[in-house]
Design a protein around this motif. Structure first.
Motif, PDB file in Angstrom:
ATOM      1  N   SER A 109       0.799  -1.236   0.000  1.00 57.49           N
ATOM      2  CA  SER A 109       0.000   0.000   0.000  1.00 57.49           C
ATOM      3  C   SER A 109       0.826   1.277   0.000  1.00 57.49           C
ATOM      4  CB  SER A 109      -0.968   0.017   1.190  1.00 57.49           C
ATOM      5  OG  SER A 109      -1.820  -1.094   1.135  1.00 57.49           O
ATOM      6  N   VAL A 110       2.124   1.199  -0.272  1.00 54.07           N
ATOM      7  CA  VAL A 110       2.977   2.391  -0.323  1.00 54.07           C
ATOM      8  C   VAL A 110       3.375   2.617  -1.783  1.00 54.07           C
ATOM      9  CG1 VAL A 110       5.147   3.442   0.436  1.00 54.07           C
ATOM     10  CG2 VAL A 110       3.861   1.964   2.000  1.00 54.07           C
ATOM     11  N   PRO A 111       3.124   3.822  -2.313  1.00 52.91           N
ATOM     12  CA  PRO A 111       3.462   4.080  -3.718  1.00 52.91           C
ATOM     13  C   PRO A 111       4.952   4.330  -3.922  1.00 52.91           C
ATOM     14  CG  PRO A 111       2.519   6.041  -2.725  1.00 52.91           C
ATOM     15  CD  PRO A 111       2.445   4.958  -1.682  1.00 52.91           C
ATOM     16  N   HIS A 112       5.470   3.816  -5.046  1.00 52.00           N
ATOM     17  CA  HIS A 112       6.842   4.063  -5.484  1.00 52.00           C
ATOM     18  C   HIS A 112       6.842   4.198  -7.000  1.00 52.00           C
ATOM     19  CE1 HIS A 112       8.767   3.236  -1.639  1.00 52.00           C
ATOM     20  NE2 HIS A 112       8.190   2.039  -1.567  1.00 52.00           N
ATOM     21  N   ASP A 113       7.893   4.783  -7.548  1.00 52.38           N
ATOM     22  CA  ASP A 113       8.140   4.817  -8.983  1.00 52.38           C
ATOM     23  C   ASP A 113       9.646   4.796  -9.196  1.00 52.38           C
ATOM     24  OD1 ASP A 113       8.916   7.394  -8.264  1.00 52.38           O
ATOM     25  OD2 ASP A 113       7.736   8.409  -9.784  1.00 52.38           O
ATOM     26  N   VAL A 114      10.056   4.719 -10.460  1.00 55.17           N
ATOM     27  CA  VAL A 114      11.478   4.773 -10.812  1.00 55.17           C
ATOM     28  C   VAL A 114      11.625   5.835 -11.888  1.00 55.17           C
ATOM     29  CG1 VAL A 114      13.487   3.521 -11.687  1.00 55.17           C
ATOM     30  CG2 VAL A 114      11.763   2.299 -10.342  1.00 55.17           C
ATOM     31  N   ASP A 115      12.215   6.960 -11.521  1.00 60.49           N
ATOM     32  CA  ASP A 115      12.501   8.021 -12.478  1.00 60.49           C
ATOM     33  C   ASP A 115      14.011   8.070 -12.674  1.00 60.49           C
ATOM     34  OD1 ASP A 115       9.793   8.572 -12.501  1.00 60.49           O
ATOM     35  OD2 ASP A 115       9.947  10.339 -11.218  1.00 60.49           O
ATOM     36  N   ILE A 116      14.440   8.296 -13.916  1.00 59.85           N
ATOM     37  CA  ILE A 116      15.867   8.346 -14.232  1.00 59.85           C
ATOM     38  C   ILE A 116      16.211   9.757 -14.686  1.00 59.85           C
ATOM     39  CG2 ILE A 116      17.717   7.422 -15.693  1.00 59.85           C
ATOM     40  CD1 ILE A 116      16.058   4.824 -15.902  1.00 59.85           C
ATOM     41  N   HIS A 117      17.274  10.317 -14.089  1.00 53.86           N
ATOM     42  CA  HIS A 117      17.740  11.670 -14.398  1.00 53.86           C
ATOM     43  C   HIS A 117      19.178  11.625 -14.881  1.00 53.86           C
ATOM     44  CE1 HIS A 117      14.398  13.824 -12.324  1.00 53.86           C
ATOM     45  NE2 HIS A 117      14.334  12.697 -11.636  1.00 53.86           N
ATOM     46  N   GLU A 118      19.539  12.553 -15.785  1.00 56.61           N
ATOM     47  CA  GLU A 118      20.930  12.674 -16.233  1.00 56.61           C
ATOM     48  C   GLU A 118      21.802  13.121 -15.071  1.00 56.61           C
ATOM     49  OE1 GLU A 118      21.164  15.356 -19.526  1.00 56.61           O
ATOM     50  OE2 GLU A 118      20.132  13.984 -20.878  1.00 56.61           O
ATOM     51  N   GLY A 119      22.896  12.424 -14.831  1.00 53.44           N
ATOM     52  CA  GLY A 119      23.882  12.842 -13.839  1.00 53.44           C
ATOM     53  C   GLY A 119      23.469  12.638 -12.398  1.00 53.44           C
ATOM     54  N   ASP A 120      22.574  13.476 -11.909  1.00 50.11           N
ATOM     55  CA  ASP A 120      22.156  13.401 -10.508  1.00 50.11           C
ATOM     56  C   ASP A 120      20.647  13.663 -10.433  1.00 50.11           C
ATOM     57  OD1 ASP A 120      21.645  16.302 -10.217  1.00 50.11           O
ATOM     58  OD2 ASP A 120      23.813  16.512 -10.277  1.00 50.11           O
ATOM     59  N   ALA A 122      18.917  16.083  -9.712  1.00 51.64           N
ATOM     60  CA  ALA A 122      18.484  17.388 -10.198  1.00 51.64           C
ATOM     61  C   ALA A 122      18.652  17.526 -11.712  1.00 51.64           C
ATOM     62  CB  ALA A 122      19.269  18.496  -9.493  1.00 51.64           C
ATOM     63  N   GLY A 123      19.250  16.508 -12.357  1.00 50.18           N
ATOM     64  CA  GLY A 123      19.485  16.552 -13.797  1.00 50.18           C
ATOM     65  C   GLY A 123      18.196  16.376 -14.591  1.00 50.18           C
ATOM     66  N   ALA A 124      18.327  16.502 -15.892  1.00 57.26           N
ATOM     67  CA  ALA A 124      17.177  16.373 -16.792  1.00 57.26           C
ATOM     68  C   ALA A 124      16.549  14.985 -16.656  1.00 57.26           C
ATOM     69  CB  ALA A 124      17.614  16.606 -18.232  1.00 57.26           C
ATOM     70  N   LEU A 125      15.234  14.941 -16.645  1.00 52.46           N
ATOM     71  CA  LEU A 125      14.486  13.683 -16.542  1.00 52.46           C
ATOM     72  C   LEU A 125      14.544  12.960 -17.887  1.00 52.46           C
ATOM     73  CD1 LEU A 125      12.539  12.000 -14.717  1.00 52.46           C
ATOM     74  CD2 LEU A 125      10.669  13.264 -15.792  1.00 52.46           C
ATOM     75  N   VAL A 126      15.031  11.709 -17.886  1.00 55.40           N
ATOM     76  CA  VAL A 126      15.104  10.936 -19.124  1.00 55.40           C
ATOM     77  C   VAL A 126      14.125   9.764 -19.131  1.00 55.40           C
ATOM     78  CG1 VAL A 126      17.474  11.611 -19.658  1.00 55.40           C
ATOM     79  CG2 VAL A 126      17.070   9.551 -18.321  1.00 55.40           C
ATOM     80  N   HIS A 127      13.605   9.376 -17.964  1.00 50.17           N
ATOM     81  CA  HIS A 127      12.566   8.335 -17.886  1.00 50.17           C
ATOM     82  C   HIS A 127      11.691   8.630 -16.673  1.00 50.17           C
ATOM     83  CE1 HIS A 127      10.544   4.487 -18.368  1.00 50.17           C
ATOM     84  NE2 HIS A 127      10.569   4.429 -17.048  1.00 50.17           N
ATOM     85  N   ASP A 128      10.372   8.625 -16.905  1.00 52.12           N
ATOM     86  CA  ASP A 128       9.397   8.903 -15.850  1.00 52.12           C
ATOM     87  C   ASP A 128       8.410   7.742 -15.817  1.00 52.12           C
ATOM     88  OD1 ASP A 128       7.791  10.115 -13.950  1.00 52.12           O
ATOM     89  OD2 ASP A 128       6.864  11.522 -15.354  1.00 52.12           O
ATOM     90  N   SER A 129       8.486   6.900 -14.790  1.00 55.18           N
ATOM     91  CA  SER A 129       7.572   5.756 -14.712  1.00 55.18           C
ATOM     92  C   SER A 129       6.329   6.115 -13.909  1.00 55.18           C
ATOM     93  CB  SER A 129       8.262   4.535 -14.091  1.00 55.18           C
ATOM     94  OG  SER A 129       8.380   4.680 -12.696  1.00 55.18           O
ATOM     95  N   ASP A 130       5.313   5.293 -14.035  1.00 53.91           N
ATOM     96  CA  ASP A 130       4.101   5.458 -13.248  1.00 53.91           C
ATOM     97  C   ASP A 130       4.384   5.118 -11.797  1.00 53.91           C
ATOM     98  OD1 ASP A 130       2.591   6.113 -15.493  1.00 53.91           O
ATOM     99  OD2 ASP A 130       1.976   4.049 -15.852  1.00 53.91           O
TER     100      ASP A 130
END
Length: 167
Positions: A109-120, A122-130
């Motif tokens: 019952s706890v939400p999670h996702d996996v977002d991937i950013h360039e470098g760190d 704070a970097g540009a978002l390259v993958h945004d999952s549900d």
């Protein structure tokens, strides 16, 4: 009795003010389960692997865009979330090749996702999952990434940060 009315009104105002917040999002981290929840993915090893493995298969989550084609011999990377933490904070994937992340959310019952950013983070978002609550496993199709260092984060929990190396 009339002297109690202003005090009661003041208490009501304080109670309402305490229950409101201008900060959106999740504000709690539930205590971890006393008994670990088993992964929904069958595996020959005791835990998830940070190393890519050969695998072919379609995504279990439609993304609204064509999935990157994973050729035979393509790669998958295993990742899990449990107790509001990643199973590993270091992942390696092939550079310039589409790959998949098999992501298991073991936090009931706890939400999670996996977002991937360039470098760190704070970097540009390259993958945004549900974002989705556990316990559930989803396969995420990741477009080819140039060689380099990326951060993977759970956008719901700021403490969940890891490093993805595309090589």
């Amino acid at each position: 009795m009339s002297a109690l009315r202003p005090i009661a009104a003041g208490l009501v105002v304080l109670a309402i003010a305490a229950c409101t917040s201008s900060t959106p999002g999740w504000t709690y981290a539930p205590a971890p389960s006393a008994t670990p929840i088993p992964s929904a993915v069958a595996s020959a090893s005791a835990g998830p692997s940070a190393e890519p493995t050969s695998s072919v298969g379609p995504s279990s989550v439609p993304s609204g865009k064509p999935a990157p084609s994973i050729e035979p011999g393509g790669s998958t990377v295993q990742l899990a979330a449990q107790a509001i933490a990643w199973s590993t904070t270091e992942l390696t994937a092939p550079a310039d090749t589409a790959f998949q992340i098999v992501f298991t959310n073991n936090d009931a019952s706890v939400p999670h996702d996996v977002d991937i950013h360039e470098g760190d983070p704070a970097g540009a978002l390259v993958h945004d999952s549900d974002t989705f609550p556990g316990v559930e496993t989803r396969t995420l199709d990741i477009d080819p990434l140039p060689a380099g260092i990326y951060a993977y984060v759970c956008s719901v929990h700021a403490n969940m940060v890891g490093t993805l190396t595309a090589e």
